[in-house]
Design a protein around this motif. Structure first.
Motif, PDB file in Angstrom:
ATOM      1  N   UNK A 260       0.835  -1.202   0.000  1.00 13.77           N
ATOM      2  CA  UNK A 260       0.000   0.000   0.000  1.00 13.77           C
ATOM      3  C   UNK A 260       0.875   1.260   0.000  1.00 13.77           C
ATOM      4  N   UNK A 261       1.907   1.257   0.822  1.00 10.28           N
ATOM      5  CA  UNK A 261       2.800   2.418   0.888  1.00 10.28           C
ATOM      6  C   UNK A 261       3.594   2.554  -0.400  1.00 10.28           C
ATOM      7  N   UNK A 262       4.078   1.428  -0.932  1.00 11.46           N
ATOM      8  CA  UNK A 262       4.884   1.456  -2.154  1.00 11.46           C
ATOM      9  C   UNK A 262       4.086   1.965  -3.347  1.00 11.46           C
ATOM     10  N   UNK A 263       2.762   1.781  -3.336  1.00 11.48           N
ATOM     11  CA  UNK A 263       1.913   2.228  -4.429  1.00 11.48           C
ATOM     12  C   UNK A 263       2.049   3.718  -4.698  1.00 11.48           C
ATOM     13  N   UNK A 264       2.341   4.486  -3.640  1.00 11.87           N
ATOM     14  CA  UNK A 264       2.430   5.939  -3.779  1.00 11.87           C
ATOM     15  C   UNK A 264       3.874   6.416  -3.949  1.00 11.87           C
TER      16      UNK A 264
END
Length: 265
Positions: A260-264
């Protein structure tokens, strides 16, 4: 880039918000727990965040049905704000009670002109089930599950049985790649055949879910609802067999929050 901001929603009875916020922080996110009353009073809070997570627990004491009161609040009072949030290429995660809530908000694209195509019902055992399960993962386009093929996670729920309207609906959800998590049997392999009846026996399928479904995503892949608790397996030592299996380091559940964090980024 600054850390993505995560809004972890809680309500009276929610009891996993702190662990869930910690999971996002461990992954590099900037998490904030927000009470439903605060969000209802200031829906603009959503626009300040990139991820919305509805944490597990027993929102409003599971009165009437699990997640119904909180789900109705979101659907009736925050529908436009939530749809704008999703359409802005942001992420939504519902864990256990949060999955039950998401099923009632419209964010999982599970309703049609006839009403809900699926729901979460009482476990076949008729009681609360708390145990570790093994899951087969078919991530497709689901952001949270990228790079995961199989995962152990704990469950803790009484109303987690995923029930689909009919076989045609089940087949359509599968064809769209939305049945992203399914309970495994002891051999570590789910039956490839899709049936309204569970193919994996209890307790490997702890609730009797149709097609052994443990989690689904929306049509965009950016909204995920699941019954198991990834925030309870952030470290290898949380697994009941961590010593006998020689496990160390991060737990498998941490990967969902990392994704989820890597998506941004």
């Amino acid at each position: 880039m600054s850390s993505p901001r995560v809004l972890v929603l809680r309500a009276p009875g929610t009891n996993c918000d702190k662990e869930t916020a910690f999971a996002f922080e461990q992954a590099g996110g900037a998490a904030r727990t927000v009470h439903i009353r605060e969000l209802l009073g200031n829906p603009a809070l959503l626009a300040e965040h990139q991820v919305l997570c509805i944490a597990g627990g027993f929102s409003y004491g599971d009165d009437i049905a699990s997640g119904r009161i909180l789900g109705n609040q979101l659907r009736e009072q925050l529908a436009n704000a939530l749809q704008e949030f999703r359409q802005a290429d942001k992420l939504v995660l519902g864990i256990c009670n949060g999955f039950q809530v998401l099923m009632k908000t419209g964010l999982l694209d599970i309703d049609d002109d006839q009403g809900p195509q699926a729901t979460l019902a009482w476990n076949d055992s008729g009681r609360y089930e708390a145990r570790w399960v093994n899951l087969n993962v078919e991530p497709g386009g689901c952001v949270f599950l990228q790079g995961i093929e199989n995962i152990d996670l704990p469950v803790a729920h009484a109303e987690g049985k995923f029930v689909v309207r009919d076989q045609a609906t089940l087949d359509a959800l599968a064809a769209a790649g939305r049945l992203v998590l399914r309970y495994n049997d002891a051999s570590g392999a789910t039956d490839s055949a899709l049936s309204l009846e569970p193919q994996v026996p209890y307790p490997a399928n702890p609730n009797g879910a149709s097609a052994d479904i443990a989690g689904i995503c929306d049509t965009t892949g950016r909204v995920l609802g699941l019954m198991p608790h990834p925030e309870r397996f952030l470290f290898a030592r949380q697994h009941p067999q961590w010593t006998s299996n020689g496990m160390s380091g991060a737990g498998a559940g941490a990967k969902l929050f990392d994704n989820a964090v890597a998506y941004f980024r």
